[in-house]
Scaffold this motif. Structure first.
Motif, PDB file in Angstrom:
ATOM      1  N   THR A 154     -50.870  26.703  21.573  1.00 19.77           N
ATOM      2  CA  THR A 154     -50.959  26.899  20.124  1.00 19.77           C
ATOM      3  C   THR A 154     -52.288  27.550  19.777  1.00 19.77           C
ATOM      4  N   GLU A 189     -48.276  25.613  11.875  1.00 21.08           N
ATOM      5  CA  GLU A 189     -47.898  25.677  13.288  1.00 21.08           C
ATOM      6  C   GLU A 189     -47.281  24.390  13.825  1.00 21.08           C
ATOM      7  N   ARG A 190     -47.825  23.247  13.438  1.00 18.85           N
ATOM      8  CA  ARG A 190     -47.444  22.015  14.111  1.00 18.85           C
ATOM      9  C   ARG A 190     -46.714  21.008  13.231  1.00 18.85           C
ATOM     10  N   CYS A 191     -46.757  21.200  11.929  1.00 23.80           N
ATOM     11  CA  CYS A 191     -46.309  20.146  11.018  1.00 23.80           C
ATOM     12  C   CYS A 191     -44.791  19.980  11.055  1.00 23.80           C
ATOM     13  N   PRO A 192     -44.288  18.713  11.128  1.00 25.80           N
ATOM     14  CA  PRO A 192     -42.847  18.495  10.986  1.00 25.80           C
ATOM     15  C   PRO A 192     -42.417  18.952   9.585  1.00 25.80           C
ATOM     16  N   PRO A 193     -41.286  19.630   9.474  1.00 29.55           N
ATOM     17  CA  PRO A 193     -40.868  20.198   8.189  1.00 29.55           C
ATOM     18  C   PRO A 193     -40.845  19.179   7.051  1.00 29.55           C
ATOM     19  N   VAL A 194     -40.550  17.902   7.356  1.00 32.43           N
ATOM     20  CA  VAL A 194     -40.472  16.884   6.297  1.00 32.43           C
ATOM     21  C   VAL A 194     -41.819  16.724   5.600  1.00 32.43           C
ATOM     22  N   LEU A 195     -42.895  16.819   6.374  1.00 33.94           N
ATOM     23  CA  LEU A 195     -44.228  16.557   5.833  1.00 33.94           C
ATOM     24  C   LEU A 195     -44.839  17.788   5.177  1.00 33.94           C
ATOM     25  N   LYS A 196     -44.300  18.950   5.490  1.00 30.46           N
ATOM     26  CA  LYS A 196     -44.944  20.202   5.108  1.00 30.46           C
ATOM     27  C   LYS A 196     -45.169  20.311   3.600  1.00 30.46           C
TER      28      LYS A 196
END
Lengths: 351, 324
Positions: free
Chosen positions: B218, B109-116
């Motif tokens: 959220t 739900e919240r994670c920036p795509p780079v960190l996912k």
């Protein structure tokens, strides 16, 4: 149990089959299984023996219980057990038993302000600590044994070995011999129900737990105390003398034991007489069938044990085990000649 | 197509027959594989029953409710290991479920795509660490840390409280039931996280975005949209984690203190079913002793089976209520 021993036998069989296919070794490996306590020294001997003679040893250190089951099921040439089998049990399965190597257990302690060996304990006091009756290091019972030593009032944290082991057997056997109370409440076995304390797995677990906990007392094999420079306590032996754990005091215990008159050499070396005997000493035993089915394999095994008695002493000492005295080795050789025979009744071991 | 059939009917028919046969063989083959699992399971159950029989005959129902475990007098009871198994698993779930949920929610739900991806891979790597490594780490790193920093604090604060104080009393050994539960919590984390994350990802974006569009927070989206949609998968993930916690052996053996005692304090040593077997099987010599250890194994089997059945029943109940 049949399923279990077959399951355990599988690796041995697999190893033998593998050898047959490879076909490089001049002779088949000697196969044995059992006690974990002597495994490092057996492995060291096997290595040297292979270099000298080309015959290897396939020893599965699966524990004494497993070793006894396997030799009874005849899946291995020899079994190894830390506690000797009783005479009846040997007779029932027509087994021959002898001691191969010795070691000892040492009380390891973590008491602030004491040097190794500075503290002295005796059997009854040790038993009362493990029964949870003595709870402080400055208890009068400990102070009486240590005049002039400054004891802290730290609480005693009792550590025992949780996995079934020969070390447990030696330690509880000793405490049962010196304390009727301990014998009645706990008894002697490879695993017992401890009334107090915390269980750590293996020598390394006990050593670590004792090192981490101020006020702790545990018991480990001598090698662990020596190699890890642990603090330990001396003991007062059956003769009433203060002794320190070292190769000399272990050998003294063996020398003073009555091997000749004990069937199956089933001497448990705890609390032996003699001014220099370390009271928690024990031998690890080998088991073979009286009437062997494969004389060639049995002969190879006995040759290896003979070699170990003659030449294995140095390597055993380097690993902080104690070799059997030569007098005992001679008695054992006579036992081999008299009792281990092939189907025609001919002794398997020549010499 | 019609032309073909008229042109060479015999060949087509034989080909169709061959395909049919192949399909049949394939069914037999795969069916055989499935049957093999059943046979294996049945065989294991039978051999455990056979091995446990002497102990069960000797002790009967008393085996389940006796705390004594004395190899010297050959009196065996499974109450302490059963208790330890359940308590450590409960602690593991108390730690693993909220953490795993939180991580999965953050990732979906919240994670920036780079960190996912890196975070997801890190969690999955946790699952790849062998349990003996967890055990050694627990004994040499976690236990001393708890002993010197966490447990004295717990004893001085929570230990003073009424009611729950009893859970945090006694000397700080470092190892014990609490430590074992914490290690288990870390060990089940990747299972719960990976599965909940995967099922959270299956929620149609339409549903989620509609909810956000209505102005939901959220948390509201997760609680009212994502969770109801993925209930079965989430429960499955938790059950997988619980299964691991119940049966985990090596890591627990190192840090639980291995005492066949039931203690009110979580800081005290205890034992679990699998730890008792691992500790004692090698040097168990008497027949009754060995049999009692196998009977412990049988109990673990029954407990695991019971937990899985309960989970299935609960799930079915939930589904039915939602349908009504």
């Amino acid at each position: 149990m049949g399923i279990m021993s077959r399951f355990l036998a599988a690796p041995v069989l697999a190893a033998l089959v593998g050898f047959g296919i490879a076909g490089v070794a001049p002779a088949a490996d000697i196969s044995g299984a059992g006690a974990t306590f002597p495994y490092p020294v057996y492995a060291k001997w096997a290595d040297s023996y292979k270099k000298e003679t080309g015959t290897g040893l396939n020893y599965q250190s699966i524990g004494s219980g497993g070793g006894i089951k396997q030799i009874k099921a005849k899946t291995v040439t020899f079994g190894a057990s830390d506690a000797p089998l009783k005479e009846e049990e040997l007779k029932q399965d027509a087994l021959v038993q002898w001691p191969m190597i010795m070691g000892g257990a040492v009380p390891a302690i973590n008491v602030p302000g004491l040097n190794p060996g500075e503290l002295t304990l005796d059997g009854p006091t040790l038993a009362r600590m493990y029964l949870g009756e003595i709870t402080k290091w400055n208890d009068p019972a400990i102070a009486a044994l240590n005049k002039g030593v400054k004891l802290p009032s730290t609480a005693i944290a009792v550590v025992y070995r949780s996995d079934g082991s020969g070390t447990n057997f030696l330690f509880t056997n000793y405490l049962s011999k010196v304390s009727k109370d301990f014998e009645g409440k706990v008894g002697a076995a490879a695993s017992v129900q401890w009334p107090t304390g915390i269980g750590a797995k293996g020598n390394e677990g006990v050593a670590n737990m004792v090192k981490q906990t101020a006020g702790a007392i545990g018991y480990v094999e001598y090698a662990y105390v020596k190699q890890n420079h642990m603090n330990y306590a001396g003991l007062i032996n059956a003769a009433g003398k203060k002794v320190q754990p070292d190769a000399k005091s272990f050998q003294a215990a063996a020398a003073n034991a009555d091997w000749a008159h004990t069937p199956g050499y089933a001497v448990i070396l705890t609390n032996q007489p003699g001014a220099e005997s370390w009271p928690i000493t024990g031998a690890s035993f080998i088991l073979m069938h009286e009437k062997v089915e494969d004389p060639a394999a049995a002969a190879e095994a006995l040759k290896f044990f003979d070699w170990a008695y003659k030449k294995g002493g140095k390597e055993a000492e380097a690993l902080d085990y104690v070799p059997m005295p030569a007098s005992v080795a001679d008695m054992v050789r006579k036992t081999w000649a008299a009792h281990i025979k092939d189907a025609n009744g001919k002794p398997v071991h020549a010499g | 197509m019609a032309d073909l059939i008229i042109a060479e009917p015999a060949a087509t028919l034989s080909r169709a027959g061959r395909y049919q046969r192949q399909d049949r063989y394939f069914q037999w083959l795969t069916g055989g594989f499935a049957l093999f699992v059943l046979l294996l399971l049945g065989g294991i159950v039978l051999s455990i029953l056979d091995g446990a029989w002497p102990a069960l005959r000797q002790f009967g129902f008393g085996f389940l409710v006796t705390e004594t475990w004395n190899p010297v007098t050959e009196k065996f009871g499974a109450l302490a290991p059963i208790f330890g198994t359940l308590v450590t698993s409960i602690i593991a779930m108390l730690v693993g479920v909220p953490l795993g949920f939180g991580i999965a929610l953050f990732l979906t739900e919240r994670c920036p795509p780079v960190l996912k991806r890196p975070l997801g891979i890190a969690v999955e790597l946790l699952a790849g660490i062998p349990s003996i490594i967890y055990g050694i780490w627990g004994l040499f790193v976690l236990a001393p840390f708890l002993q010197h920093h966490v447990q004295p604090f717990l004893i001085d604060t929570l230990g003073e409280l009424p009611w729950i104080g009893a859970l945090f009393q006694g000397p700080p050994y470092g190892i014990g039931v609490l430590t074992a539960g914490l290690i288990l919590g870390i060990m089940v984390l990747p299972f719960i996280t990976a599965i909940t994350r995967d099922v959270f990802d299956t929620v149609p974006p339409l549903l989620r975005e509609s909810a956000y569009g209505l102005g939901c927070t959220t948390w509201e989206v997760v609680w009212n949209v994502v969770l109801p949609y993925t209930r079965a998968g989430v429960v499955g993930g938790i059950m997988l984690g619980l299964g691991r916690a119940l049966g985990e052996t090596m890591a627990v053996t190192f840090v639980i203190g291995n005492a066949h005692r039931i203690s009110g304090s979580l800081l005290a040593p205890g034992t679990t079913i699998s730890a008792a077997i691992a500790n004692e099987f090698t040097e168990a010599t008497g027949d009754l002793y060995t049999s009692s250890l196998i009977a412990l194994g049988l109990l673990l089997f029954v407990i695991t089976f019971g937990v899985l059945t309960a989970a299935r029943l609960m799930l079915r109940h939930l589904e039915r209520r939602r349908g009504a």
